[in-house]
Write an enzyme that holds these catalytic residues in place. Sequence first.
Site, PDB file in Angstrom:
ATOM      1  N   GLU A 180     -16.821   2.952   6.641  1.00 40.55           N
ATOM      2  CA  GLU A 180     -16.347   2.028   7.672  1.00 40.55           C
ATOM      3  C   GLU A 180     -16.386   2.737   9.020  1.00 40.55           C
ATOM      4  O   GLU A 180     -15.766   3.787   9.194  1.00 40.55           O
ATOM      5  CB  GLU A 180     -14.935   1.550   7.357  1.00 40.55           C
ATOM      6  CG  GLU A 180     -14.455   0.439   8.278  1.00 40.55           C
ATOM      7  CD  GLU A 180     -13.156  -0.190   7.810  1.00 40.55           C
ATOM      8  OE1 GLU A 180     -12.583  -0.987   8.568  1.00 40.55           O
ATOM      9  OE2 GLU A 180     -12.713   0.139   6.699  1.00 40.55           O
ATOM     10  N   ARG A 218       0.838  -1.203   0.000  1.00 44.02           N
ATOM     11  CA  ARG A 218       0.000   0.000   0.000  1.00 44.02           C
ATOM     12  C   ARG A 218       0.869   1.248   0.000  1.00 44.02           C
ATOM     13  O   ARG A 218       1.934   1.271   0.610  1.00 44.02           O
ATOM     14  CB  ARG A 218      -0.918   0.000   1.219  1.00 44.02           C
ATOM     15  CG  ARG A 218      -1.633   1.316   1.484  1.00 44.02           C
ATOM     16  CD  ARG A 218      -2.650   1.186   2.599  1.00 44.02           C
ATOM     17  NE  ARG A 218      -3.812   0.431   2.160  1.00 44.02           N
ATOM     18  CZ  ARG A 218      -4.940   0.319   2.890  1.00 44.02           C
ATOM     19  NH1 ARG A 218      -5.037   0.915   4.062  1.00 44.02           N
ATOM     20  NH2 ARG A 218      -5.948  -0.378   2.436  1.00 44.02           N
ATOM     21  N   ARG A 238      -9.901   8.546   0.239  1.00 46.81           N
ATOM     22  CA  ARG A 238     -10.391   8.321   1.603  1.00 46.81           C
ATOM     23  C   ARG A 238     -10.523   9.633   2.357  1.00 46.81           C
ATOM     24  O   ARG A 238      -9.606  10.458   2.364  1.00 46.81           O
ATOM     25  CB  ARG A 238      -9.465   7.378   2.362  1.00 46.81           C
ATOM     26  CG  ARG A 238      -9.714   7.310   3.859  1.00 46.81           C
ATOM     27  CD  ARG A 238      -9.076   6.089   4.487  1.00 46.81           C
ATOM     28  NE  ARG A 238      -9.760   4.859   4.085  1.00 46.81           N
ATOM     29  CZ  ARG A 238      -9.444   3.647   4.567  1.00 46.81           C
ATOM     30  NH1 ARG A 238      -8.459   3.510   5.443  1.00 46.81           N
ATOM     31  NH2 ARG A 238     -10.104   2.586   4.160  1.00 46.81           N
ATOM     32  N   LYS A 291      -3.427  -6.724  12.058  1.00 51.30           N
ATOM     33  CA  LYS A 291      -2.868  -6.130  10.853  1.00 51.30           C
ATOM     34  C   LYS A 291      -1.500  -5.563  11.203  1.00 51.30           C
ATOM     35  O   LYS A 291      -1.381  -4.643  12.012  1.00 51.30           O
ATOM     36  CB  LYS A 291      -3.761  -5.021  10.295  1.00 51.30           C
ATOM     37  CG  LYS A 291      -3.206  -4.427   8.998  1.00 51.30           C
ATOM     38  CD  LYS A 291      -4.128  -3.388   8.397  1.00 51.30           C
ATOM     39  CE  LYS A 291      -4.073  -2.102   9.177  1.00 51.30           C
ATOM     40  NZ  LYS A 291      -4.819  -1.002   8.486  1.00 51.30           N
ATOM     41  N   LYS A 314      -2.557  -9.036   6.904  1.00 54.77           N
ATOM     42  CA  LYS A 314      -3.730  -9.109   7.769  1.00 54.77           C
ATOM     43  C   LYS A 314      -4.009 -10.577   8.073  1.00 54.77           C
ATOM     44  O   LYS A 314      -4.118 -11.401   7.157  1.00 54.77           O
ATOM     45  CB  LYS A 314      -4.937  -8.453   7.091  1.00 54.77           C
ATOM     46  CG  LYS A 314      -4.746  -6.975   6.801  1.00 54.77           C
ATOM     47  CD  LYS A 314      -5.940  -6.388   6.053  1.00 54.77           C
ATOM     48  CE  LYS A 314      -7.155  -6.328   6.940  1.00 54.77           C
ATOM     49  NZ  LYS A 314      -8.283  -5.640   6.259  1.00 54.77           N
ATOM     50  N   TYR A 326      -8.855   4.259  -4.203  1.00 46.45           N
ATOM     51  CA  TYR A 326      -9.976   5.058  -3.727  1.00 46.45           C
ATOM     52  C   TYR A 326      -9.442   6.330  -3.079  1.00 46.45           C
ATOM     53  O   TYR A 326      -8.249   6.435  -2.752  1.00 46.45           O
ATOM     54  CB  TYR A 326     -10.838   4.273  -2.722  1.00 46.45           C
ATOM     55  CG  TYR A 326     -10.062   3.610  -1.611  1.00 46.45           C
ATOM     56  CD1 TYR A 326      -9.733   4.283  -0.447  1.00 46.45           C
ATOM     57  CD2 TYR A 326      -9.651   2.282  -1.741  1.00 46.45           C
ATOM     58  CE1 TYR A 326      -9.020   3.660   0.568  1.00 46.45           C
ATOM     59  CE2 TYR A 326      -8.928   1.660  -0.739  1.00 46.45           C
ATOM     60  CZ  TYR A 326      -8.620   2.346   0.409  1.00 46.45           C
ATOM     61  OH  TYR A 326      -7.900   1.738   1.406  1.00 46.45           O
ATOM     62  N   LYS A 346     -12.788  -5.144  -0.356  1.00 45.57           N
ATOM     63  CA  LYS A 346     -12.465  -4.617  -1.683  1.00 45.57           C
ATOM     64  C   LYS A 346     -11.719  -5.652  -2.499  1.00 45.57           C
ATOM     65  O   LYS A 346     -11.962  -5.805  -3.712  1.00 45.57           O
ATOM     66  CB  LYS A 346     -11.622  -3.343  -1.537  1.00 45.57           C
ATOM     67  CG  LYS A 346     -12.281  -2.246  -0.713  1.00 45.57           C
ATOM     68  CD  LYS A 346     -11.360  -1.047  -0.591  1.00 45.57           C
ATOM     69  CE  LYS A 346     -11.967   0.058   0.271  1.00 45.57           C
ATOM     70  NZ  LYS A 346     -12.032  -0.323   1.699  1.00 45.57           N
TER      71      LYS A 346
END
Length: 808
Positions: free
Chosen positions: A450, A290, A385, A318, A305, A383, A482
């Site tokens: 979320e 990421r 955020r 995580k 995770k 996305y 996702k």
Amino acid sequence: MRFGEQLKSSLIKDWYFYYISYQDLKDSLKTPYESEPAYRVTSSLSVVPHGPKPKRRPWTADDEQRFVSELEKELDKVYTFQKVKSQEIVRRIQASEKEVNEVLSRADAPDGQAEGPSEDDFLLLEEDLSDIIADVHDLAKFTQLNYTGFQKIIKKHDKTTKWVLKPVFAARLRRKPFFQDNYDAFIIKLSRLYDNVRTRGNPVKGDSSAGGKQQNFVRQTTKYWVHPDNITELKLIILKHLPVLVFNPNKEFSMDDTAVTSIYYDNTDTWELYQGRLKKTEGAEAIRLRWYGGMQSEAIFIERKTHREDWTGEESVKARFKMKEKNVNAYMSGELTVDKIFEKERKDGKRSEKDIASDEALAREIQYRVIARHLVPVTRSFYHRTAFQLPGDARVRISLDTELTMTREDNLDGKKRAGKNWRRMDIGVDWPFSQLPAEDVERFPYAVLEVKLQTQAGQEPPDWIRQLTASHIVEAVPKFSKYIHGSATLQPNRIKLLPYWAPQMDVDIRKPVTHRFGIERPGQSNDISTTGNLDDDSDDDEDSSTGLPGAHQNEDDTEELRRLRAARDAMEQHDMDQRRDYGTVTNGEGPNALDIEERIAAQPLPEDDYPLYDSDDEEDDLEEARYTGGWHYYSKWLKQRGTQLGKTTLDWAKMLIPKPKATPMPTNGPSMGVPKVMGEVKRFKAPKGKRIHVPVRVEPKVQLATERTFLDWLQFSILLGSIAATLLNFGDNVSFAAAWCFTIIALVSLFYSMGLYMWRVKMIRKRRAVTYHDKIGPTVLCIGLFAAVAVSFGVRFAGGEWKGGLKG
């Protein structure tokens, strides 16, 4: 809901003349009749057609030019108003910012130098900011509604006239992009100002990146879908309770700063990580890379995770560590050792040895799994955020992911998307990635909300959170992922096990308003316009208000029709208001309105209501056996084909047997006094060759309960066998017959319970959502016992022993 109804119920009265004149544009699509239509007015003031329906003349080039000119005027009107209103909001925010700073400076001034602000000063500022927030909300709704109106009228034009205008008008929309304004900059500024005013100049301060380390807290995470029409409204609602989390408040806002991109790894032969995350098996892992911001970001986070079942007493974990982008390829291939990654950190001494050792162990484990399991990049998620949280306080954290898009990263199908690199380089943060082919991209239609709560055991979440999650704005989708959605959608030929929400993607998640919750303007009322000038949209050419084939009459007749329509609409509105006052409107509008759960509960359940998702279990078993291969796969294949042949033969036999059929009853009307709402209750069928996975919670007590039920059946069978043995050894001929009956019942119950137990254990192990309760066994057992006792008494009575006993 038809667009005409939506426009009528959503427009703001003060802005009425700046909306798209949808009804006028729709009327301009109707050409004159070749002959005048006949109609008559009845005694009940209703207008009905009379005589044959006349034909309209064909659409001509002059008609097209006239319609395009009217459309251009409407577009210019909407674009100009939206631009002026947006600039007005900017000026109002700037003015409010000066006022807030002036009040806060008085509050921070030393004693005696300036008079401190009063509570009324803060209340006036809060009211002014609430009014600006309401304006932003109204402008976003105005933009969305008008954009939808233009799309609808263009679609209706192309369908009615057979002249294609959509691609041409799309270019004109791009020149006046009133619908492309992003309100996030407004939201961030308003969030900071409102937080200062709400806290009376004492906002919560702390590390924005800190997540909090409270002990003895229970974390609850729930995911929701949000329709694009409700995104801006949702952000404005949340910012009145939680500030927008900004990591660098000194930097000017940029959309690239909110971009989050993740690349997920998996084995493209077995899809083991996908299967594990979907089934939520104990210890299931997800490995992803990421980064935040654009492609120029140097910091790449390697994350893992791990899912843990609740009954284990452990929480899902995580863990991640950071490395430079230039080292990712070498690390994933094993060329770069873990020691060299953390060598510089050890020399710098900025972190403790304990933290470095923990990250080093994590890096070794991830590198080993990637190499040993042949994991490669498969799916990318992108996305923007928006996070809402008090800095340094993780008790309530809300994140909203918009413009969610999943793309393929694999090199399957003979295409080198990423090649030997760990990510493809032909896309970045340039949403919506129009350069990609359709098979490589999945644009998710909703935003993902979320909500993460850390509350003490037994403590209720904040009231506004409960109202938000129960409102019409969000749709709960537990365990949404996702990665799972993207992989299942982008790999339709390789992945056969689908998540439970996959067949529901074509269901509109928008719901009627069930309770008063949302943005309200202080001191004013956003009354919905009830003007009769807007009629409901219709897909046919007939006038939906009068039933006439059209509205081409002379001026006197047209005026009369309008008067009659207005009178009729006023009467209907009056009746609706009366029923609403007395609480008789139950379709989500009155004080006695039922919510969705109550409406579903009030509806009669069909006989085959369980399970809600239908899947082909045999296809899934065959697919699992395919990976094993050998005789196991061939035996499964032969068994499946034999079962299919038997079902086909039985279906044909049933068709040949004549039998009466029940008359189908209409299902459009209300049941038990509750209006039926389309889309609330529906059975979902998996596509051919695929199976829908429904989350099933499995704990050790489930296995124990299944085993305990089998032992109860076994105990009962032994008891019946003991009774049969006693009658057989110490009885006469009548007892001998009864002993055989009890023996047969004992054996049947024994084998039945054993088969049921084995089937239940298999379904629990595979986490199948099937009917676990036994509806047949206890009933058949009671009938069998009754038959055995009846045989005993019947044989003895027939032999005369009963009568003899009575005489004696």
